[in-house]
Design an enzyme around this catalytic site. Structure first.
Site, PDB file in Angstrom:
ATOM      1  N   HIS A 294     -11.523  12.657  -3.651  1.00 36.36           N
ATOM      2  CA  HIS A 294     -12.824  13.266  -3.327  1.00 36.36           C
ATOM      3  C   HIS A 294     -12.877  14.625  -4.020  1.00 36.36           C
ATOM      4  CE1 HIS A 294     -15.905  14.406   0.083  1.00 36.36           C
ATOM      5  NE2 HIS A 294     -16.386  14.550  -1.141  1.00 36.36           N
ATOM      6  N   ASP A 295     -13.620  14.718  -5.148  1.00 39.99           N
ATOM      7  CA  ASP A 295     -13.719  15.974  -5.888  1.00 39.99           C
ATOM      8  C   ASP A 295     -14.952  15.869  -6.787  1.00 39.99           C
ATOM      9  OD1 ASP A 295     -13.080  18.434  -7.251  1.00 39.99           O
ATOM     10  OD2 ASP A 295     -10.960  18.087  -6.816  1.00 39.99           O
TER      11      ASP A 295
ATOM     12  N   GLY B 292       0.720  -2.259   8.762  1.00 43.70           N
ATOM     13  CA  GLY B 292       1.854  -1.336   8.675  1.00 43.70           C
ATOM     14  C   GLY B 292       2.907  -1.676   9.698  1.00 43.70           C
ATOM     15  N   ARG B 293       2.875  -0.954  10.827  1.00 48.69           N
ATOM     16  CA  ARG B 293       3.946  -1.054  11.826  1.00 48.69           C
ATOM     17  C   ARG B 293       4.254  -2.455  12.357  1.00 48.69           C
ATOM     18  NH1 ARG B 293       1.339   3.935  14.764  1.00 48.69           N
ATOM     19  NH2 ARG B 293      -0.394   2.972  13.641  1.00 48.69           N
TER      20      ARG B 293
ATOM     21  N   THR C  60     -11.883   6.522  10.342  1.00 52.73           N
ATOM     22  CA  THR C  60     -11.946   6.044  11.731  1.00 52.73           C
ATOM     23  C   THR C  60     -11.568   7.153  12.718  1.00 52.73           C
ATOM     24  OG1 THR C  60      -9.787   5.077  11.264  1.00 52.73           O
ATOM     25  CG2 THR C  60     -11.637   3.575  11.369  1.00 52.73           C
TER      26      THR C  60
ATOM     27  N   GLN D 126      -3.940   2.790  17.029  1.00 54.44           N
ATOM     28  CA  GLN D 126      -5.123   2.069  16.547  1.00 54.44           C
ATOM     29  C   GLN D 126      -5.988   1.668  17.733  1.00 54.44           C
ATOM     30  OE1 GLN D 126      -6.013   1.945  13.537  1.00 54.44           O
ATOM     31  NE2 GLN D 126      -4.327   1.587  12.122  1.00 54.44           N
TER      32      GLN D 126
ATOM     33  N   LYS E 278       0.846  -1.192   0.000  1.00 56.96           N
ATOM     34  CA  LYS E 278       0.000   0.000   0.000  1.00 56.96           C
ATOM     35  C   LYS E 278       0.879   1.240   0.000  1.00 56.96           C
ATOM     36  CE  LYS E 278      -2.340   1.825   3.690  1.00 56.96           C
ATOM     37  NZ  LYS E 278      -2.228   3.289   3.718  1.00 56.96           N
TER      38      LYS E 278
ATOM     39  N   PRO F 222     -17.177  14.908 -10.006  1.00 56.16           N
ATOM     40  CA  PRO F 222     -17.057  13.676 -10.808  1.00 56.16           C
ATOM     41  C   PRO F 222     -16.081  13.797 -11.970  1.00 56.16           C
ATOM     42  CG  PRO F 222     -19.341  14.033 -10.217  1.00 56.16           C
ATOM     43  CD  PRO F 222     -18.592  15.248  -9.740  1.00 56.16           C
ATOM     44  N   ASN F 223     -16.111  14.901 -12.714  1.00 56.61           N
ATOM     45  CA  ASN F 223     -15.253  15.045 -13.882  1.00 56.61           C
ATOM     46  C   ASN F 223     -13.766  14.990 -13.506  1.00 56.61           C
ATOM     47  OD1 ASN F 223     -14.825  15.756 -16.728  1.00 56.61           O
ATOM     48  ND2 ASN F 223     -14.069  17.697 -15.883  1.00 56.61           N
TER      49      ASN F 223
ATOM     50  N   ASP G 115      -3.456   4.282  -2.009  1.00 56.67           N
ATOM     51  CA  ASP G 115      -4.395   4.784  -0.998  1.00 56.67           C
ATOM     52  C   ASP G 115      -4.380   6.317  -1.035  1.00 56.67           C
ATOM     53  OD1 ASP G 115      -5.908   5.177   1.297  1.00 56.67           O
ATOM     54  OD2 ASP G 115      -4.309   4.580   2.676  1.00 56.67           O
ATOM     55  N   LEU G 116      -5.032   6.892  -2.043  1.00 59.45           N
ATOM     56  CA  LEU G 116      -4.993   8.352  -2.219  1.00 59.45           C
ATOM     57  C   LEU G 116      -6.332   9.011  -1.903  1.00 59.45           C
ATOM     58  CD1 LEU G 116      -2.809   8.507  -5.474  1.00 59.45           C
ATOM     59  CD2 LEU G 116      -2.083   8.662  -3.095  1.00 59.45           C
ATOM     60  N   LYS G 117      -7.343   8.221  -1.618  1.00 56.20           N
ATOM     61  CA  LYS G 117      -8.652   8.700  -1.115  1.00 56.20           C
ATOM     62  C   LYS G 117      -9.185   9.920  -1.873  1.00 56.20           C
ATOM     63  CE  LYS G 117      -7.857   7.097   3.646  1.00 56.20           C
ATOM     64  NZ  LYS G 117      -6.425   6.805   3.683  1.00 56.20           N
TER      65      LYS G 117
HETATM   66  O1  C5P Z   1       0.864   0.861  11.159  1.00 58.82           O
HETATM   67  P1  C5P Z   1      -0.555   0.421  11.011  1.00 58.82           P
HETATM   68  O2  C5P Z   1      -0.721  -1.093  10.896  1.00 58.82           O
HETATM   69  O3  C5P Z   1      -1.475   1.019  12.032  1.00 58.82           O
HETATM   70  O4  C5P Z   1      -0.969   1.009   9.561  1.00 58.82           O
HETATM   71  C1  C5P Z   1      -2.268   0.961   9.057  1.00 58.82           C
HETATM   72  C2  C5P Z   1      -2.335   1.630   7.736  1.00 58.82           C
HETATM   73  O5  C5P Z   1      -3.696   1.695   7.310  1.00 58.82           O
HETATM   74  C3  C5P Z   1      -1.830   3.070   7.721  1.00 58.82           C
HETATM   75  O6  C5P Z   1      -1.274   3.326   6.436  1.00 58.82           O
HETATM   76  C4  C5P Z   1      -3.091   3.886   7.935  1.00 58.82           C
HETATM   77  O7  C5P Z   1      -2.990   5.173   7.365  1.00 58.82           O
HETATM   78  C5  C5P Z   1      -4.113   3.042   7.166  1.00 58.82           C
HETATM   79  N1  C5P Z   1      -5.513   3.231   7.569  1.00 58.82           N
HETATM   80  C6  C5P Z   1      -5.956   3.030   8.862  1.00 58.82           C
HETATM   81  N2  C5P Z   1      -7.284   3.216   9.189  1.00 58.82           N
HETATM   82  C7  C5P Z   1      -8.158   3.592   8.253  1.00 58.82           C
HETATM   83  C8  C5P Z   1      -7.733   3.811   6.934  1.00 58.82           C
HETATM   84  C9  C5P Z   1      -6.387   3.617   6.631  1.00 58.82           C
HETATM   85  O8  C5P Z   1      -5.174   2.651   9.726  1.00 58.82           O
HETATM   86  N3  C5P Z   1      -9.429   3.723   8.574  1.00 58.82           N
END
Ligand code: C5P
Length: 233
Positions: free
Chosen positions: A63-64, A210-211, A119, A190, A32, A66-67, A59-61
């Site tokens: 939001h703008d 991630g981590r 979240t 988290q 990702k 439609p065009n 993962d660039l999310k």
């Molecule tokens: O390090 P960790 O396992 O917490 O990373 C989770 C990844 O998922 C990060 O890149 C975080 O930005 C992304 N993410 C998230 N919760 C969301 C959407 C994306 O943790 N609701």
């Protein structure tokens, strides 16, 4: 349905990213790439990681209007990303335009996943700042249904919400779930977490980790552990 572990590369630079990927001898994890790395390094980093044989979730999310989203998605699709995402809050019209932009001439396209509510947004912000009268759960379910109606493939959600999403939108509607930690691991920032094993039990289709992998002493070993627990391999 293809289930997989997606490794979140929350790194600042291409150098750090490639050094990390070099730790995976022979393995080609699904990767990702988020805003920080993409804005720092541009499309070149996507091309290089694809060249190295990885699948990519961009993962660039978006939001703008439609065009604009349609045209931006056309560019991302030409980079051969395997999965892209956008905010369901952009409406069904924006999501349909995104699908149109992503679809290549041969009819193929990357998977498209919606963010329902971040979240980091809580019930109080939803009500008092965004002036949304419905509850968080109702909002998430309704946005997920909008995404499904617009032809999207799934949503990003917590593993703990995967069952609800499948109940509402069907079992083939993908749940891509961050918030994964090993048993006894550090939760960090988290809050609603599950182990890879639990995420599988709850029906997650893809876990985003991630981590627990990037900060591990042995990242390749931690990735293997995720694969073993999540895919039961
Ligand atoms: O390090 P960790 O396992 O917490 O990373 C989770 C990844 O998922 C990060 O890149 C975080 O930005 C992304 N993410 C998230 N919760 C969301 C959407 C994306 O943790 N609701």
């Amino acid at each position: 349905m293809a289930k997989d572990v997606i490794v979140a590369l929350d790194f600042k630079s291409a150098r750090e990213t490639y050094d990390f990927l070099d730790l995976f001898q022979g393995e080609k994890p699904f990767i990702k790439i988020g805003m920080e790395l993409f804005y720092a390094e541009g499309p070149a980093i996507v091309r290089e990681i694809k060249r190295r044989g990885h699948k990519i979730f961009l993962d660039l999310k978006l939001h703008d209007i439609p065009n604009t989203v349609e045209k931006a998605m056309r560019v991302l699709s030409s980079l051969n990303a395997d999965m892209c995402n956008l905010h369901a809050a952009g409406t069904r019209a924006m999501m349909s335009a995104a699908i149109k932009g992503l679809t290549r001439e041969d009819g193929t396209r990357p998977l498209l996943i919606a963010v329902t509510q971040l979240t980091s947004t809580d019930e109080a912000a939803l009500k008092n700042e965004l002036l949304v009268g419905a509850s968080m759960e109702e909002t998430v379910k309704s946005y997920a249904l909008n995404a499904k109606q617009a032809g999207l493939d799934g949503v990003v959600c917590s593993p703990l919400e995967a069952g609800k999403v499948h109940e509402t939108c069907g079992k083939n509607f993908l749940t891509v779930t961050p918030g994964v930690r090993f048993a006894g691991g550090d939760a960090g920032d988290q809050k609603r977490i599950a182990t890879p094993d639990k995420a599988r039990e709850l029906g997650s289709d893809y876990i985003v980790v991630g981590r627990p992998i990037t900060a591990a002493e042995d990242p390749a070993g931690a990735y293997e552990r995720c694969i073993k627990e999540f895919l039961r391999k």
